[in-house]
Motif scaffolding. Structure first.
Motif, PDB file in Angstrom:
ATOM      1  N   VAL A   5     -48.163 -10.060  -5.846  1.00 20.64           N
ATOM      2  CA  VAL A   5     -46.713 -11.126  -6.476  1.00 20.64           C
ATOM      3  C   VAL A   5     -45.823 -10.783  -5.456  1.00 20.64           C
ATOM      4  O   VAL A   5     -45.002  -9.895  -5.913  1.00 20.64           O
ATOM      5  N   VAL A   6     -44.719 -11.362  -5.364  1.00 20.29           N
ATOM      6  CA  VAL A   6     -43.331 -11.178  -4.575  1.00 20.29           C
ATOM      7  C   VAL A   6     -42.423 -11.386  -4.737  1.00 20.29           C
ATOM      8  O   VAL A   6     -42.495 -12.855  -5.810  1.00 20.29           O
ATOM      9  N   ASP A   7     -40.934 -10.758  -4.788  1.00 19.66           N
ATOM     10  CA  ASP A   7     -39.736 -11.142  -5.283  1.00 19.66           C
ATOM     11  C   ASP A   7     -38.839 -11.124  -4.644  1.00 19.66           C
ATOM     12  O   ASP A   7     -38.738  -9.820  -4.193  1.00 19.66           O
ATOM     13  N   THR A   8     -37.776 -11.920  -4.390  1.00 22.95           N
ATOM     14  CA  THR A   8     -36.763 -11.161  -3.293  1.00 22.95           C
ATOM     15  C   THR A   8     -35.836 -11.823  -4.588  1.00 22.95           C
ATOM     16  O   THR A   8     -35.114 -12.922  -4.740  1.00 22.95           O
ATOM     17  N   ASP A  17     -31.990 -19.644   7.956  1.00 27.72           N
ATOM     18  CA  ASP A  17     -31.509 -20.662   8.604  1.00 27.72           C
ATOM     19  C   ASP A  17     -30.069 -20.839   8.199  1.00 27.72           C
ATOM     20  O   ASP A  17     -29.016 -21.145   9.444  1.00 27.72           O
ATOM     21  N   ARG A  18     -29.171 -21.027   7.161  1.00 21.98           N
ATOM     22  CA  ARG A  18     -28.091 -21.073   6.474  1.00 21.98           C
ATOM     23  C   ARG A  18     -27.089 -19.849   7.021  1.00 21.98           C
ATOM     24  O   ARG A  18     -26.127 -19.739   6.060  1.00 21.98           O
ATOM     25  N   GLY A  19     -27.653 -18.913   7.011  1.00 19.15           N
ATOM     26  CA  GLY A  19     -26.792 -17.372   7.102  1.00 19.15           C
ATOM     27  C   GLY A  19     -26.702 -16.561   5.483  1.00 19.15           C
ATOM     28  O   GLY A  19     -26.195 -15.968   5.343  1.00 19.15           O
ATOM     29  N   ASP A  20     -28.063 -16.519   4.522  1.00 24.36           N
ATOM     30  CA  ASP A  20     -28.041 -15.900   3.686  1.00 24.36           C
ATOM     31  C   ASP A  20     -29.123 -15.292   3.678  1.00 24.36           C
ATOM     32  O   ASP A  20     -29.740 -15.413   4.937  1.00 24.36           O
ATOM     33  N   ARG A  21     -28.866 -14.334   3.320  1.00 22.83           N
ATOM     34  CA  ARG A  21     -29.674 -13.249   3.431  1.00 22.83           C
ATOM     35  C   ARG A  21     -30.586 -12.149   2.156  1.00 22.83           C
ATOM     36  O   ARG A  21     -30.197 -11.946   1.168  1.00 22.83           O
ATOM     37  N   VAL A  22     -31.616 -11.616   2.093  1.00 19.92           N
ATOM     38  CA  VAL A  22     -32.439 -10.920   1.631  1.00 19.92           C
ATOM     39  C   VAL A  22     -32.415  -9.684   0.716  1.00 19.92           C
ATOM     40  O   VAL A  22     -31.673  -9.300   2.474  1.00 19.92           O
ATOM     41  N   VAL A  23     -31.756  -9.672   0.576  1.00 18.43           N
ATOM     42  CA  VAL A  23     -31.368  -7.927  -0.436  1.00 18.43           C
ATOM     43  C   VAL A  23     -32.057  -7.126  -1.198  1.00 18.43           C
ATOM     44  O   VAL A  23     -31.608  -6.052  -0.998  1.00 18.43           O
ATOM     45  N   ASP A  24     -33.057  -7.978  -1.137  1.00 18.02           N
ATOM     46  CA  ASP A  24     -33.470  -6.532  -2.072  1.00 18.02           C
ATOM     47  C   ASP A  24     -34.552  -7.048  -2.483  1.00 18.02           C
ATOM     48  O   ASP A  24     -35.441  -8.590  -2.701  1.00 18.02           O
ATOM     49  N   ILE A  25     -36.711  -6.663  -2.164  1.00 16.57           N
ATOM     50  CA  ILE A  25     -37.316  -7.120  -2.000  1.00 16.57           C
ATOM     51  C   ILE A  25     -38.320  -6.246  -2.944  1.00 16.57           C
ATOM     52  O   ILE A  25     -38.202  -4.873  -3.275  1.00 16.57           O
ATOM     53  N   SER A  42     -41.102  -1.340  -2.844  1.00 19.30           N
ATOM     54  CA  SER A  42     -39.491  -1.727  -3.472  1.00 19.30           C
ATOM     55  C   SER A  42     -38.543  -1.477  -2.741  1.00 19.30           C
ATOM     56  O   SER A  42     -38.654  -0.045  -3.107  1.00 19.30           O
ATOM     57  N   GLU A  43     -37.528  -2.287  -1.965  1.00 16.80           N
ATOM     58  CA  GLU A  43     -36.530  -1.959  -1.510  1.00 16.80           C
ATOM     59  C   GLU A  43     -35.118  -2.612  -1.526  1.00 16.80           C
ATOM     60  O   GLU A  43     -35.032  -3.822  -1.365  1.00 16.80           O
ATOM     61  N   VAL A  44     -34.585  -2.384  -1.302  1.00 14.99           N
ATOM     62  CA  VAL A  44     -32.786  -3.169  -1.135  1.00 14.99           C
ATOM     63  C   VAL A  44     -32.879  -2.936   0.478  1.00 14.99           C
ATOM     64  O   VAL A  44     -33.270  -1.707   1.293  1.00 14.99           O
ATOM     65  N   ASP A  56     -18.307 -14.931   0.920  1.00 18.27           N
ATOM     66  CA  ASP A  56     -18.801 -14.990   0.018  1.00 18.27           C
ATOM     67  C   ASP A  56     -19.921 -14.266  -0.169  1.00 18.27           C
ATOM     68  O   ASP A  56     -20.908 -13.942  -1.209  1.00 18.27           O
ATOM     69  N   GLN A  57     -20.732 -13.446   0.751  1.00 14.53           N
ATOM     70  CA  GLN A  57     -21.835 -12.651   1.178  1.00 14.53           C
ATOM     71  C   GLN A  57     -22.113 -11.239   0.932  1.00 14.53           C
ATOM     72  O   GLN A  57     -22.268 -11.422  -0.483  1.00 14.53           O
ATOM     73  N   LYS A  58     -20.595 -11.084   0.060  1.00 17.18           N
ATOM     74  CA  LYS A  58     -19.748  -9.362  -0.394  1.00 17.18           C
ATOM     75  C   LYS A  58     -19.543  -9.694  -1.806  1.00 17.18           C
ATOM     76  O   LYS A  58     -20.134  -8.927  -2.604  1.00 17.18           O
ATOM     77  N   ASN A  59     -19.402 -10.907  -1.842  1.00 13.10           N
ATOM     78  CA  ASN A  59     -19.316 -11.151  -3.788  1.00 13.10           C
ATOM     79  C   ASN A  59     -20.471 -12.074  -4.059  1.00 13.10           C
ATOM     80  O   ASN A  59     -20.269 -13.026  -5.115  1.00 13.10           O
ATOM     81  N   ALA A  60     -21.454 -12.302  -3.603  1.00 17.14           N
ATOM     82  CA  ALA A  60     -22.516 -12.669  -3.942  1.00 17.14           C
ATOM     83  C   ALA A  60     -22.908 -13.065  -6.013  1.00 17.14           C
ATOM     84  O   ALA A  60     -22.748 -11.355  -5.897  1.00 17.14           O
ATOM     85  N   TRP A  61     -24.128 -13.578  -5.730  1.00 20.47           N
ATOM     86  CA  TRP A  61     -23.617 -13.668  -7.752  1.00 20.47           C
ATOM     87  C   TRP A  61     -24.824 -12.053  -7.934  1.00 20.47           C
ATOM     88  O   TRP A  61     -24.563 -11.875  -9.025  1.00 20.47           O
ATOM     89  N   ILE A  62     -26.025 -12.232  -6.663  1.00 19.76           N
ATOM     90  CA  ILE A  62     -26.249 -10.791  -7.219  1.00 19.76           C
ATOM     91  C   ILE A  62     -25.775  -9.741  -7.578  1.00 19.76           C
ATOM     92  O   ILE A  62     -25.883  -8.767  -8.699  1.00 19.76           O
ATOM     93  N   PHE A  63     -24.364  -9.363  -7.279  1.00 28.61           N
ATOM     94  CA  PHE A  63     -23.557  -8.123  -6.929  1.00 28.61           C
ATOM     95  C   PHE A  63     -23.085  -8.140  -8.368  1.00 28.61           C
ATOM     96  O   PHE A  63     -22.855  -7.619  -8.955  1.00 28.61           O
ATOM     97  N   SER A  64     -22.898  -9.195  -8.910  1.00 32.07           N
ATOM     98  CA  SER A  64     -21.695  -9.414 -10.428  1.00 32.07           C
ATOM     99  C   SER A  64     -22.842  -9.514 -11.868  1.00 32.07           C
ATOM    100  O   SER A  64     -22.639  -9.832 -13.421  1.00 32.07           O
ATOM    101  N   HIS A  65     -24.112 -10.002 -11.467  1.00 31.29           N
ATOM    102  CA  HIS A  65     -25.419 -10.170 -12.589  1.00 31.29           C
ATOM    103  C   HIS A  65     -26.574  -9.178 -12.392  1.00 31.29           C
ATOM    104  O   HIS A  65     -27.653  -9.407 -12.527  1.00 31.29           O
ATOM    105  N   SER A  66     -26.301  -7.862 -11.375  1.00 33.35           N
ATOM    106  CA  SER A  66     -27.127  -6.598 -11.489  1.00 33.35           C
ATOM    107  C   SER A  66     -26.772  -5.438 -11.061  1.00 33.35           C
ATOM    108  O   SER A  66     -25.575  -5.668 -11.157  1.00 33.35           O
TER     109      SER A  66
END
Length: 210
Positions: A5-8, A17-25, A42-44, A56-66
């Motif tokens: 079972v995987v989560d990103t 394809d739209r420039g988004d990046r996986v930052v944690d898996i 588990s890796e960043v 937008d990437q530097k201020n992504a939702w994940i950085f303010s909600h985790s």
């Protein structure tokens, strides 16, 4: 049977394809017969965020909600190394996630991840049969339930020891999704036979009749 079972966690919702990046898996090994849930990876994910990333990437939702930070991403192991690790774990094996169209369809089955696994049915879609979604539409239908909503409804004894709100980190969420999957199996709402699954680089709907 073993299911990974995987989560990103990502910088956006649109995909590689739209420039988004996986930052944690995070990856969890689930034995569907024994009912065990074992974290295995588990890796960043590391990137050069200084010159190539947008605001937008530097201020992504994940950085303010985790508790994940941009500095952790800048100092982490490089993407290419982690993608290779992930392929070694998942390629040729059975895998699943809570929202496969997102994790696999928009990211892990795309370059540079290029995962080639056997996809079990989407845990989120199967949970929706028992758990209402988070939004009610005018026709009476609901949206897909959030992971925490499904977990609270199907796992009231808190086997993942969440002890509070969802952490929004990949390994923690993969553990939670694993327990949701086991709860669905226990209720007969999720297949645990390999012949129900399809080998494909991305096949989110794996024979719904199984």
């Amino acid at each position: 049977m073993i299911v990974y079972v995987v989560d990103t966690e990502t910088t956006g919702l649109y995909g590689c394809d739209r420039g988004d990046r996986v930052v944690d898996i995070g990856i969890v090994e689930v034995d569907t017969e024994r009912g065990t849930v074992i974290p295995v990876y588990s890796e960043v994910v590391g990137y050069d965020v200084s010159g190539t990333w947008s605001e937008d990437q530097k201020n992504a939702w994940i950085f303010s909600h985790s508790d994940l930070t941009l500095d952790m991403v800048a100092r982490a192991k490089p993407l290419e190394e982690i993608a290779r690790d992930v392929r070694l774990i998942l390629d040729g094996h059975v895998a699943a996630s809570y929202n496969e169209e997102f994790d696999f369809g928009k990211f892990l089955c795309k370059s540079p991840w290029d995962v080639d696994c056997v996809l079990a049915p989407d845990i989120m879609l199967r949970a929706h049969r028992l758990i209402d979604g988070d939004y009610l539409f005018s026709d009476g239908s609901t949206s897909w339930p959030k992971l925490e909503t499904a977990y609270r409804g199907l796992c009231p004894d808190d086997p993942a020891h969440l002890d509070g709100p969802q952490a929004h980190r990949a390994l923690s969420d993969a553990v939670v999704a694993s327990h949701v999957m086991l709860a669905l199996i226990g209720r007969g709402e999720y297949p645990d036979r390999l012949d129900c699954f399809e080998r494909s680089s991305f096949s989110v709907f794996a024979r719904e009749g199984c």
